[in-house]
Design a protein around this motif. Structure first.
Motif, PDB file in Angstrom:
ATOM      1  N   THR A 116       9.348  -5.752  15.141  1.00  0.00           N
ATOM      2  CA  THR A 116      10.721  -6.039  15.550  1.00  0.00           C
ATOM      3  C   THR A 116      11.668  -5.189  14.711  1.00  0.00           C
ATOM      4  OG1 THR A 116      11.078  -7.781  13.903  1.00  0.00           O
ATOM      5  CG2 THR A 116      10.088  -8.454  16.020  1.00  0.00           C
ATOM      6  N   ALA A 117      12.938  -5.166  15.105  1.00  0.00           N
ATOM      7  CA  ALA A 117      13.930  -4.436  14.323  1.00  0.00           C
ATOM      8  C   ALA A 117      14.095  -5.066  12.943  1.00  0.00           C
ATOM      9  CB  ALA A 117      15.268  -4.404  15.051  1.00  0.00           C
ATOM     10  N   GLY A 118      13.989  -6.381  12.870  1.00  0.00           N
ATOM     11  CA  GLY A 118      14.161  -7.065  11.598  1.00  0.00           C
ATOM     12  C   GLY A 118      13.082  -6.757  10.582  1.00  0.00           C
ATOM     13  N   SER A 119      11.945  -6.249  11.045  1.00  0.00           N
ATOM     14  CA  SER A 119      10.836  -5.911  10.136  1.00  0.00           C
ATOM     15  C   SER A 119      10.486  -4.431  10.208  1.00  0.00           C
ATOM     16  CB  SER A 119       9.599  -6.749  10.488  1.00  0.00           C
ATOM     17  OG  SER A 119       9.199  -6.524  11.824  1.00  0.00           O
ATOM     18  N   CYS A 120      11.457  -3.617  10.614  1.00  0.00           N
ATOM     19  CA  CYS A 120      11.177  -2.218  10.954  1.00  0.00           C
ATOM     20  C   CYS A 120      10.853  -1.340   9.759  1.00  0.00           C
ATOM     21  CB  CYS A 120      12.358  -1.624  11.710  1.00  0.00           C
ATOM     22  SG  CYS A 120      13.878  -1.483  10.715  1.00  0.00           S
ATOM     23  N   GLY A 121      11.121  -1.784   8.528  1.00  0.00           N
ATOM     24  CA  GLY A 121      10.923  -0.929   7.371  1.00  0.00           C
ATOM     25  C   GLY A 121       9.536  -0.957   6.768  1.00  0.00           C
ATOM     26  N   ILE A 122       8.782  -2.005   7.029  1.00  0.00           N
ATOM     27  CA  ILE A 122       7.537  -2.224   6.291  1.00  0.00           C
ATOM     28  C   ILE A 122       6.466  -1.196   6.634  1.00  0.00           C
ATOM     29  CG2 ILE A 122       5.639  -3.853   5.926  1.00  0.00           C
ATOM     30  CD1 ILE A 122       7.803  -6.089   6.326  1.00  0.00           C
ATOM     31  N   ILE A 123       6.175  -1.018   7.901  1.00  0.00           N
ATOM     32  CA  ILE A 123       5.123  -0.072   8.286  1.00  0.00           C
ATOM     33  C   ILE A 123       5.506   1.367   7.916  1.00  0.00           C
ATOM     34  CG2 ILE A 123       3.905   0.938  10.263  1.00  0.00           C
ATOM     35  CD1 ILE A 123       3.743  -1.909  11.420  1.00  0.00           C
ATOM     36  N   PRO A 124       6.721   1.831   8.219  1.00  0.00           N
ATOM     37  CA  PRO A 124       7.083   3.177   7.754  1.00  0.00           C
ATOM     38  C   PRO A 124       7.037   3.310   6.237  1.00  0.00           C
ATOM     39  CG  PRO A 124       8.663   2.401   9.372  1.00  0.00           C
ATOM     40  CD  PRO A 124       7.775   1.239   9.042  1.00  0.00           C
ATOM     41  N   GLY A 125       7.524   2.296   5.531  1.00  0.00           N
ATOM     42  CA  GLY A 125       7.521   2.363   4.073  1.00  0.00           C
ATOM     43  C   GLY A 125       6.132   2.544   3.513  1.00  0.00           C
ATOM     44  N   VAL A 126       5.194   1.779   4.043  1.00  0.00           N
ATOM     45  CA  VAL A 126       3.808   1.833   3.563  1.00  0.00           C
ATOM     46  C   VAL A 126       3.120   3.125   3.988  1.00  0.00           C
ATOM     47  CG1 VAL A 126       1.531   0.766   3.841  1.00  0.00           C
ATOM     48  CG2 VAL A 126       3.534  -0.670   3.406  1.00  0.00           C
ATOM     49  N   LEU A 127       3.233   3.467   5.264  1.00  0.00           N
ATOM     50  CA  LEU A 127       2.478   4.612   5.766  1.00  0.00           C
ATOM     51  C   LEU A 127       3.036   5.944   5.272  1.00  0.00           C
ATOM     52  CD1 LEU A 127       1.496   3.676   9.437  1.00  0.00           C
ATOM     53  CD2 LEU A 127       0.336   3.166   7.282  1.00  0.00           C
ATOM     54  N   ILE A 128       4.344   6.104   5.300  1.00  0.00           N
ATOM     55  CA  ILE A 128       4.922   7.396   4.921  1.00  0.00           C
ATOM     56  C   ILE A 128       4.759   7.655   3.430  1.00  0.00           C
ATOM     57  CG2 ILE A 128       7.073   8.736   4.837  1.00  0.00           C
ATOM     58  CD1 ILE A 128       7.844   7.263   7.473  1.00  0.00           C
ATOM     59  N   SER A 129       4.951   6.640   2.613  1.00  0.00           N
ATOM     60  CA  SER A 129       4.740   6.832   1.171  1.00  0.00           C
ATOM     61  C   SER A 129       3.276   7.134   0.877  1.00  0.00           C
ATOM     62  CB  SER A 129       5.200   5.588   0.388  1.00  0.00           C
ATOM     63  OG  SER A 129       4.418   4.452   0.716  1.00  0.00           O
ATOM     64  N   SER A 130       2.363   6.500   1.605  1.00  0.00           N
ATOM     65  CA  SER A 130       0.931   6.767   1.403  1.00  0.00           C
ATOM     66  C   SER A 130       0.569   8.170   1.877  1.00  0.00           C
ATOM     67  CB  SER A 130       0.093   5.723   2.147  1.00  0.00           C
ATOM     68  OG  SER A 130       0.294   4.435   1.608  1.00  0.00           O
ATOM     69  N   GLN A 131       1.177   8.618   2.964  1.00  0.00           N
ATOM     70  CA  GLN A 131       0.933   9.975   3.434  1.00  0.00           C
ATOM     71  C   GLN A 131       1.333  10.996   2.375  1.00  0.00           C
ATOM     72  OE1 GLN A 131       3.353  11.270   6.775  1.00  0.00           O
ATOM     73  NE2 GLN A 131       1.931  12.927   7.271  1.00  0.00           N
ATOM     74  N   GLU A 132       2.475  10.788   1.763  1.00  0.00           N
ATOM     75  CA  GLU A 132       2.932  11.704   0.727  1.00  0.00           C
ATOM     76  C   GLU A 132       2.007  11.667  -0.494  1.00  0.00           C
ATOM     77  OE1 GLU A 132       7.004  10.858  -0.162  1.00  0.00           O
ATOM     78  OE2 GLU A 132       7.692  11.301   1.870  1.00  0.00           O
ATOM     79  N   ARG A 133       1.517  10.490  -0.794  1.00  0.00           N
ATOM     80  CA  ARG A 133       0.645  10.349  -1.964  1.00  0.00           C
ATOM     81  C   ARG A 133      -0.708  11.029  -1.768  1.00  0.00           C
ATOM     82  NH1 ARG A 133      -1.491   4.549  -4.486  1.00  0.00           N
ATOM     83  NH2 ARG A 133      -2.675   5.446  -6.231  1.00  0.00           N
ATOM     84  N   PHE A 134      -1.319  10.822  -0.593  1.00  0.00           N
ATOM     85  CA  PHE A 134      -2.683  11.280  -0.376  1.00  0.00           C
ATOM     86  C   PHE A 134      -2.781  12.584   0.410  1.00  0.00           C
ATOM     87  CE2 PHE A 134      -3.135   6.594  -0.842  1.00  0.00           C
ATOM     88  CZ  PHE A 134      -3.918   6.600  -1.989  1.00  0.00           C
ATOM     89  N   GLY A 135      -1.647  13.094   0.882  1.00  0.00           N
ATOM     90  CA  GLY A 135      -1.666  14.358   1.603  1.00  0.00           C
ATOM     91  C   GLY A 135      -2.241  14.258   3.007  1.00  0.00           C
ATOM     92  N   TRP A 136      -2.153  13.089   3.601  1.00  0.00           N
ATOM     93  CA  TRP A 136      -2.676  12.912   4.951  1.00  0.00           C
ATOM     94  C   TRP A 136      -1.798  13.635   5.971  1.00  0.00           C
ATOM     95  CZ3 TRP A 136      -2.999   6.989   3.841  1.00  0.00           C
ATOM     96  CH2 TRP A 136      -4.158   6.720   3.092  1.00  0.00           C
TER      97      TRP A 136
END
Length: 291
Positions: A116-136
């Motif tokens: 939902t819009a109210g929870s829109c930050g969690i998945i991007p926050g987790v996935l994008i930060s992890s992508q930057e960390r691991f180079g995915w």
């Protein structure tokens, strides 16, 4: 879809020697009748919108139209640059990115509702930060979104994803579970481990009320997204380490349905209770109504 429960989802993935993300891509192609490239490209577009929202939330003014919120992601970013975060580099980045996307939403920017819009930050926050960390690669992250989608599909069809129906456990809680399972899936966990991550995440948000001040998706929604990203990382780590959700994840989803159904209406997105009805919450509401 050929699955209705998280157990069935994991079993199907194991039978096909597939990740949850790969399985969901196949299922979506069958469901929609569209070819694999078309379905994949559409999800890639969603992921790129998420990345743009993170960048916008960090680099631009995100003060909401109400004036109640905005700029906290930039504050966190500046804080991280000035001194070591108590959370550590990686968890604090996930939290910062989650705040950024949520603030873009509150300022009427473009986001992807997850779920939902109210929870829109969690998945991007987790996935994008992890992508930057691991180079995915972006393609790897797209499979993560498909995994999150599979988990969200099960939760939506067996419980709630709407705060108006089941409280914030249904929005932020579901997003945490989706992010945790997806991250475990991308990181190389087994389908069973990814599903354990979902249960570990969900059980720690059971009973979370939806109490938006003045009925706006700002207070406390934005900071809950930030904290939610941290919980998702923890749940994924536990699952990858071999920690199990002793209560099966499908049973946790069922409990979320039962708790949400029993939750008073005042605590389900009506602004009739919780933080919305504190003295400060009522004052903010009055001030906004008098503008």
């Amino acid at each position: 879809m050929n699955f209705r429960t998280l157990k069935e989802l994991a079993g199907l993935a194991e039978a096909r020697s597939s990740t949850l993300g790969e399985l969901m891509l196949e299922e979506q192609c069958q469901e929609s009748g569209e070819d694999r490239d078309t379905v994949f490209r559409q999800m890639l577009e969603y992921y790129l919108i998420m990345k743009t929202a993170v960048d916008q939330g960090i680099r631009t003014d995100t003060v909401s139209k109400s004036g109640l919120t905005g700029g906290d992601a930039r504050r966190m970013s500046a804080y991280r640059e000035q001194s070591p975060s108590l959370l550590g580099e990686h968890a604090s980045l996930a939290m910062t990115y989650a705040l950024a996307v949520s603030e873009v939403n509150a300022s009427m920017g473009r986001i992807i509702a997850t779920p939902t819009a109210g929870s829109c930050g969690i998945i991007p926050g987790v996935l994008i930060s992890s992508q930057e960390r691991f180079g995915w690669s972006d393609d790897q992250m797209v499979y993560g979104l498909f995994a999150a989608g599979a988990i969200g599909y099960v939760i939506a069809n067996n419980s709630f994803i709407s705060g108006a129906e089941g409280g914030c456990q249904a929005e932020v809680g579901s997003a945490i579970g989706m992010a945790a399972g997806a991250l475990a899936d991308i990181r190389g966990g087994t389908p069973a481990q990814a599903i354990h991550a979902v249960g570990l995440a969900l059980k720690n948000t059971l009973g979370l009320i939806c109490d938006p001040v003045a009925g706006l998706v700002e207070i406390p929604c934005i900071v809950r997204n930030g904290f939610g990203a941290i919980t998702a990382l923890g749940a994924a780590d536990m699952a990858l380490a071999g920690v199990r959700s002793i209560i099966p994840s499908d049973e946790v989803v069922q409990v979320m349905l039962e708790v949400g159904s029993a939750m008073p209406e005042s605590l389900r997105e009506t602004a009739g209770g919780g933080l919305a009805q504190t003295p400060t919450g009522r004052r903010i509401t009055r001030d906004l109504q008098q503008r």
